[in-house]
Scaffold this motif. Structure first.
Motif, short mmCIF file in Angstrom:
data_model
loop_
_atom_site.label_atom_id
_atom_site.label_comp_id
_atom_site.label_asym_id
_atom_site.label_seq_id
_atom_site.Cartn_x
_atom_site.Cartn_y
_atom_site.Cartn_z
N LYS A 15 0.83 -1.20 0.00
CA LYS A 15 0.00 0.00 0.00
C LYS A 15 0.86 1.25 0.00
O LYS A 15 0.58 2.20 -0.72
CB LYS A 15 -0.92 0.00 1.21
CG LYS A 15 -2.08 -0.95 1.08
CD LYS A 15 -2.93 -0.95 2.31
CE LYS A 15 -3.77 0.30 2.33
NZ LYS A 15 -4.76 0.31 3.40
N PHE A 19 0.27 3.78 -2.85
CA PHE A 19 -0.59 4.85 -2.41
C PHE A 19 0.18 6.02 -1.83
O PHE A 19 -0.40 7.02 -1.49
CB PHE A 19 -1.64 4.31 -1.44
CG PHE A 19 -2.42 3.19 -2.06
CD1 PHE A 19 -3.01 3.35 -3.30
CD2 PHE A 19 -2.53 1.97 -1.44
CE1 PHE A 19 -3.72 2.32 -3.90
CE2 PHE A 19 -3.25 0.94 -2.02
CZ PHE A 19 -3.83 1.12 -3.25
N ARG A 22 -0.53 8.71 -4.09
CA ARG A 22 -1.93 9.01 -4.32
C ARG A 22 -2.32 10.47 -4.25
O ARG A 22 -3.19 10.88 -4.97
CB ARG A 22 -2.80 8.19 -3.40
CG ARG A 22 -2.90 8.71 -2.02
CD ARG A 22 -3.82 7.85 -1.22
NE ARG A 22 -3.95 8.48 0.07
CZ ARG A 22 -5.04 8.52 0.75
NH1 ARG A 22 -6.11 7.95 0.30
NH2 ARG A 22 -5.07 9.11 1.91
N MET A 25 -6.01 10.96 -4.58
CA MET A 25 -6.78 9.79 -4.99
C MET A 25 -7.80 9.43 -3.92
O MET A 25 -7.52 9.48 -2.73
CB MET A 25 -5.86 8.60 -5.23
CG MET A 25 -6.58 7.44 -5.85
SD MET A 25 -5.51 6.11 -6.32
CE MET A 25 -5.15 5.41 -4.74
N HIS A 27 -10.19 7.46 -1.39
CA HIS A 27 -9.96 6.31 -0.52
C HIS A 27 -10.66 5.08 -1.07
O HIS A 27 -10.16 3.96 -0.95
CB HIS A 27 -10.44 6.63 0.89
CG HIS A 27 -10.17 5.54 1.86
ND1 HIS A 27 -8.90 5.15 2.22
CD2 HIS A 27 -11.02 4.73 2.55
CE1 HIS A 27 -8.97 4.17 3.09
NE2 HIS A 27 -10.24 3.89 3.30
N GLU A 30 -8.53 3.49 -3.65
CA GLU A 30 -7.41 2.86 -2.95
C GLU A 30 -7.82 1.48 -2.44
O GLU A 30 -7.08 0.50 -2.61
CB GLU A 30 -6.99 3.75 -1.78
CG GLU A 30 -5.89 3.19 -0.93
CD GLU A 30 -5.55 4.11 0.22
OE1 GLU A 30 -5.21 3.59 1.30
OE2 GLU A 30 -5.62 5.34 0.06
N ASP A 34 -6.37 -2.13 -3.81
CA ASP A 34 -5.78 -3.00 -2.79
C ASP A 34 -6.45 -4.37 -2.81
O ASP A 34 -5.78 -5.41 -2.75
CB ASP A 34 -5.90 -2.36 -1.42
CG ASP A 34 -5.22 -3.18 -0.34
OD1 ASP A 34 -4.07 -3.62 -0.55
OD2 ASP A 34 -5.83 -3.38 0.73
N GLU A 77 -4.68 8.30 -10.58
CA GLU A 77 -5.31 6.99 -10.44
C GLU A 77 -4.78 6.03 -11.49
O GLU A 77 -4.52 4.86 -11.19
CB GLU A 77 -6.82 7.13 -10.52
CG GLU A 77 -7.42 7.87 -9.35
CD GLU A 77 -8.89 8.17 -9.48
OE1 GLU A 77 -9.47 7.93 -10.57
OE2 GLU A 77 -9.49 8.64 -8.50
N VAL A 80 -1.36 4.78 -10.44
CA VAL A 80 -1.44 3.80 -9.36
C VAL A 80 -1.91 2.44 -9.90
O VAL A 80 -1.36 1.40 -9.54
CB VAL A 80 -2.36 4.30 -8.23
CG1 VAL A 80 -2.67 3.21 -7.23
CG2 VAL A 80 -1.72 5.48 -7.54
#
Length: 91
Positions: A15, A19, A22, A25, A27, A30, A34, A77, A80
Protein backbone atom coordinates in the motif's frame (compact mmCIF):
# COMPACT_ATOMS: atom_id res chain seq x y z
CA UNK A 1 10.05 0.13 29.32
CA UNK A 2 10.01 -0.16 25.54
CA UNK A 3 6.67 -0.71 23.81
CA UNK A 4 6.22 -3.87 21.79
CA UNK A 5 6.25 -3.30 18.07
CA UNK A 6 3.94 -5.13 15.73
CA UNK A 7 5.61 -7.18 12.99
CA UNK A 8 5.72 -5.51 9.60
CA UNK A 9 2.61 -6.10 7.55
CA UNK A 10 3.51 -7.03 3.94
CA UNK A 11 0.22 -5.58 2.65
CA UNK A 12 1.10 -2.27 4.26
CA UNK A 13 4.39 -2.20 2.31
CA UNK A 14 2.49 -2.72 -0.95
CA UNK A 15 0.00 0.00 0.00
CA UNK A 16 2.79 2.43 0.84
CA UNK A 17 4.51 1.69 -2.47
CA UNK A 18 1.43 2.53 -4.54
CA UNK A 19 -0.59 4.85 -2.41
CA UNK A 20 2.31 7.05 -1.38
CA UNK A 21 1.76 8.48 -4.86
CA UNK A 22 -1.93 9.01 -4.32
CA UNK A 23 -2.11 12.65 -3.30
CA UNK A 24 -5.79 13.31 -4.01
CA UNK A 25 -6.78 9.79 -4.99
CA UNK A 26 -10.04 8.73 -3.41
CA UNK A 27 -9.96 6.31 -0.52
CA UNK A 28 -12.54 4.12 -2.25
CA UNK A 29 -10.30 3.60 -5.29
CA UNK A 30 -7.41 2.86 -2.95
CA UNK A 31 -9.47 0.09 -1.32
CA UNK A 32 -10.58 -1.30 -4.67
CA UNK A 33 -7.03 -1.49 -6.06
CA UNK A 34 -5.78 -3.00 -2.79
CA UNK A 35 -8.50 -5.66 -2.99
CA UNK A 36 -7.64 -6.52 -6.58
CA UNK A 37 -3.96 -6.82 -5.66
CA UNK A 38 -4.79 -9.20 -2.81
CA UNK A 39 -7.04 -11.25 -5.10
CA UNK A 40 -4.43 -11.08 -7.86
CA UNK A 41 -7.27 -10.09 -10.22
CA UNK A 42 -5.40 -8.75 -13.21
CA UNK A 43 -8.54 -8.64 -15.40
CA UNK A 44 -10.36 -6.41 -12.92
CA UNK A 45 -7.39 -4.03 -12.72
CA UNK A 46 -7.18 -3.89 -16.52
CA UNK A 47 -10.91 -3.11 -16.69
CA UNK A 48 -10.50 -0.37 -14.10
CA UNK A 49 -7.58 1.05 -16.08
CA UNK A 50 -9.59 1.00 -19.33
CA UNK A 51 -12.43 2.82 -17.59
CA UNK A 52 -10.12 5.52 -16.20
CA UNK A 53 -8.50 6.02 -19.62
CA UNK A 54 -11.94 6.43 -21.22
CA UNK A 55 -12.89 8.91 -18.50
CA UNK A 56 -9.67 10.84 -19.17
CA UNK A 57 -10.45 11.05 -22.91
CA UNK A 58 -13.90 12.40 -22.11
CA UNK A 59 -12.57 14.95 -19.61
CA UNK A 60 -10.00 16.30 -22.06
CA UNK A 61 -12.76 17.07 -24.56
CA UNK A 62 -14.92 18.97 -22.05
CA UNK A 63 -15.52 22.64 -22.86
CA UNK A 64 -17.04 25.43 -20.81
CA UNK A 65 -15.44 24.44 -17.50
CA UNK A 66 -11.90 23.75 -16.32
CA UNK A 67 -11.58 20.02 -15.58
CA UNK A 68 -7.85 20.38 -14.77
CA UNK A 69 -8.12 19.20 -11.16
CA UNK A 70 -10.18 16.15 -12.15
CA UNK A 71 -7.81 15.33 -15.01
CA UNK A 72 -4.89 15.43 -12.58
CA UNK A 73 -6.73 13.10 -10.20
CA UNK A 74 -7.58 10.61 -12.94
CA UNK A 75 -3.95 10.70 -14.13
CA UNK A 76 -2.82 9.84 -10.58
CA UNK A 77 -5.31 6.99 -10.44
CA UNK A 78 -4.05 5.65 -13.77
CA UNK A 79 -0.46 5.75 -12.47
CA UNK A 80 -1.44 3.80 -9.36
CA UNK A 81 -3.41 1.20 -11.33
CA UNK A 82 -0.50 0.74 -13.77
CA UNK A 83 1.90 0.29 -10.84
CA UNK A 84 -0.43 -2.33 -9.33
CA UNK A 85 -0.57 -4.17 -12.66
CA UNK A 86 3.21 -4.15 -12.83
CA UNK A 87 3.36 -6.17 -9.59
CA UNK A 88 1.15 -8.91 -10.97
CA UNK A 89 2.76 -11.41 -13.32
CA UNK A 90 1.38 -11.17 -16.84
CA UNK A 91 -1.01 -13.94 -17.82
Amino acid sequence: MQALQKPANPRRRVKQQFFGLRGYMSHSLELIVDGYIRLRDRDALEGLLAHRRQLLRQLVSVTGIDPGHTIAQVNQEITVIEAALATLAPE
